[in-house]
Design a protein around this motif. Structure first.
Motif, PDB file in Angstrom:
ATOM      1  N   LEU A 152       0.831  -1.204   0.000  1.00  0.00           N
ATOM      2  CA  LEU A 152       0.000   0.000   0.000  1.00  0.00           C
ATOM      3  C   LEU A 152       0.866   1.255   0.000  1.00  0.00           C
ATOM      4  CD1 LEU A 152      -2.862  -0.916   2.510  1.00  0.00           C
ATOM      5  CD2 LEU A 152      -3.151  -0.327   0.092  1.00  0.00           C
ATOM      6  N   HIS A 153       1.919   1.221   0.814  1.00  0.00           N
ATOM      7  CA  HIS A 153       2.790   2.390   0.914  1.00  0.00           C
ATOM      8  C   HIS A 153       3.621   2.587  -0.352  1.00  0.00           C
ATOM      9  CE1 HIS A 153       5.385   5.414   2.724  1.00  0.00           C
ATOM     10  NE2 HIS A 153       6.405   4.748   2.210  1.00  0.00           N
ATOM     11  N   SER A 154       4.245   1.521  -0.823  1.00  0.00           N
ATOM     12  CA  SER A 154       5.211   1.658  -1.904  1.00  0.00           C
ATOM     13  C   SER A 154       4.560   1.849  -3.273  1.00  0.00           C
ATOM     14  CB  SER A 154       6.149   0.444  -1.932  1.00  0.00           C
ATOM     15  OG  SER A 154       5.425  -0.754  -2.115  1.00  0.00           O
ATOM     16  N   THR A 155       3.256   1.542  -3.408  1.00  0.00           N
ATOM     17  CA  THR A 155       2.574   1.718  -4.692  1.00  0.00           C
ATOM     18  C   THR A 155       1.591   2.887  -4.655  1.00  0.00           C
ATOM     19  OG1 THR A 155       0.761   0.203  -4.132  1.00  0.00           O
ATOM     20  CG2 THR A 155       2.733  -0.762  -5.150  1.00  0.00           C
ATOM     21  N   ARG A 156       1.653   3.705  -3.611  1.00  0.00           N
ATOM     22  CA  ARG A 156       0.636   4.739  -3.406  1.00  0.00           C
ATOM     23  C   ARG A 156       0.591   5.752  -4.551  1.00  0.00           C
ATOM     24  NH1 ARG A 156       5.128   5.714  -0.805  1.00  0.00           N
ATOM     25  NH2 ARG A 156       5.957   7.816  -0.488  1.00  0.00           N
ATOM     26  N   LEU A 157       1.745   6.090  -5.128  1.00  0.00           N
ATOM     27  CA  LEU A 157       1.745   7.090  -6.188  1.00  0.00           C
ATOM     28  C   LEU A 157       1.098   6.538  -7.454  1.00  0.00           C
ATOM     29  CD1 LEU A 157       5.283   8.692  -5.708  1.00  0.00           C
ATOM     30  CD2 LEU A 157       3.066   9.485  -4.848  1.00  0.00           C
ATOM     31  N   GLY A 158       1.436   5.302  -7.808  1.00  0.00           N
ATOM     32  CA  GLY A 158       0.858   4.695  -9.006  1.00  0.00           C
ATOM     33  C   GLY A 158      -0.623   4.406  -8.882  1.00  0.00           C
ATOM     34  N   ALA A 159      -1.103   4.197  -7.659  1.00  0.00           N
ATOM     35  CA  ALA A 159      -2.520   3.898  -7.458  1.00  0.00           C
ATOM     36  C   ALA A 159      -3.400   5.096  -7.796  1.00  0.00           C
ATOM     37  CB  ALA A 159      -2.766   3.464  -6.019  1.00  0.00           C
ATOM     38  N   LYS A 160      -2.876   6.316  -7.602  1.00  0.00           N
ATOM     39  CA  LYS A 160      -3.616   7.546  -7.924  1.00  0.00           C
ATOM     40  C   LYS A 160      -5.030   7.509  -7.350  1.00  0.00           C
ATOM     41  CE  LYS A 160      -0.937   8.203 -12.159  1.00  0.00           C
ATOM     42  NZ  LYS A 160      -0.967   8.293 -13.629  1.00  0.00           N
ATOM     43  N   ALA A 161      -5.113   7.197  -6.068  1.00  0.00           N
ATOM     44  CA  ALA A 161      -6.417   7.002  -5.435  1.00  0.00           C
ATOM     45  C   ALA A 161      -7.295   8.244  -5.501  1.00  0.00           C
ATOM     46  CB  ALA A 161      -6.216   6.561  -3.989  1.00  0.00           C
ATOM     47  N   HIS A 162      -6.690   9.427  -5.572  1.00  0.00           N
ATOM     48  CA  HIS A 162      -7.486  10.663  -5.599  1.00  0.00           C
ATOM     49  C   HIS A 162      -8.328  10.783  -6.867  1.00  0.00           C
ATOM     50  CE1 HIS A 162      -3.852  11.567  -7.856  1.00  0.00           C
ATOM     51  NE2 HIS A 162      -4.468  12.610  -8.393  1.00  0.00           N
ATOM     52  N   LEU A 163      -7.995   9.992  -7.888  1.00  0.00           N
ATOM     53  CA  LEU A 163      -8.744  10.070  -9.149  1.00  0.00           C
ATOM     54  C   LEU A 163      -9.965   9.164  -9.176  1.00  0.00           C
ATOM     55  CD1 LEU A 163      -5.781  10.115 -11.716  1.00  0.00           C
ATOM     56  CD2 LEU A 163      -7.046  12.064 -10.762  1.00  0.00           C
ATOM     57  N   THR A 164     -10.132   8.333  -8.165  1.00  0.00           N
ATOM     58  CA  THR A 164     -11.255   7.379  -8.159  1.00  0.00           C
ATOM     59  C   THR A 164     -12.166   7.583  -6.957  1.00  0.00           C
ATOM     60  OG1 THR A 164      -9.926   5.723  -7.004  1.00  0.00           O
ATOM     61  CG2 THR A 164      -9.926   5.649  -9.416  1.00  0.00           C
ATOM     62  N   GLU A 165     -12.214   8.804  -6.442  1.00  0.00           N
ATOM     63  CA  GLU A 165     -13.050   9.092  -5.272  1.00  0.00           C
ATOM     64  C   GLU A 165     -14.505   8.697  -5.562  1.00  0.00           C
ATOM     65  OE1 GLU A 165     -14.146  12.817  -2.289  1.00  0.00           O
ATOM     66  OE2 GLU A 165     -12.715  13.083  -3.937  1.00  0.00           O
TER      67      GLU A 165
END
Length: 202
Positions: A152-165
């Motif tokens: 979760l920590h190391s892939t946080r940038l690639g996950a771009k969670a802010h784009l799937t709110e």
């Protein structure tokens, strides 16, 4: 895994080093009640000093109390290296070591009553190319949880969670699900899928 408690704060990680002859400086990351976090700097001192006063005070630091527990935690973790630089205890692997120690703390103690599971992640939809991914072999449960927190920590940038709110769960829900897990789980966060499973579930 035992933790040091100072004035009601549980110390998650700390570094204290001799920066000049018999002159020690240090920093710490800690959590308290209500999901509050602090990134703090120890009092300077001589060999044998803890960096805390007798009543558990420290020199200065930043409190993170306004967000949910995960937001507070990650904000404190982000502020931690800057304090370390000012205290002259930063090193090349400082951020990685602090994050791994935090993941270990979140994973909790050894639980021999729970199953062996693998941890993993992959891009949820990579289109026509092979998705980026990673997974472990079956591990003791607390080790699998540690690995999933690290993913979760190391892939946080690639996950771009802010784009799937509103489409996938948010980061706080993801961290909560992993922390509370007692068996297999699977979820999407941003553009990635994460899991704990009895087999490699990619």
């Amino acid at each position: 895994m035992s933790s040091t408690v100072v004035n009601g704060w549980t110390i998650v990680t700390q570094t204290r080093q001799e920066v000049s002859p018999n002159h020690f400086q240090g920093v710490f990351l800690a959590t308290g009640r209500g999901g509050h976090w602090v990134a703090g700097r120890h009092f300077d001192g001589k060999k044998g000093s803890t960096g805390f006063s007798e009543c558990g005070e420290w020199w200065h630091g930043s409190h993170f109390t306004l967000g949910n527990p995960t937001e507070n935690m990650l904000a404190a973790l982000e502020a931690y290296p800057e304090l370390a630089m000012k205290a002259a205890v930063w090193h090349r692997l400082f951020e990685q070591t602090a994050a791994q120690t935090l993941c270990r703390f979140l994973a909790g103690p050894r639980r021999d009553d729970l199953p062996l599971l693998s941890a993993g992640w992959r891009e949820s939809d990579a289109g026509h190319r092979l998705p980026a991914a990673g997974s472990t072999i079956a591990l003791p449960f607390h080790e699998a949880k540690y690995q999933l927190f690290w993913y979760l920590h190391s892939t946080r940038l690639g996950a771009k969670a802010h784009l799937t709110e509103g489409v996938t769960i948010d980061r706080h829900e993801a961290y909560t699900r992993v922390r509370d897990a007692t068996g297999p789980l699977r979820f999407e966060l941003g553009y990635n899928t994460y899991w704990l499973d009895k087999d490699d579930a990619s």
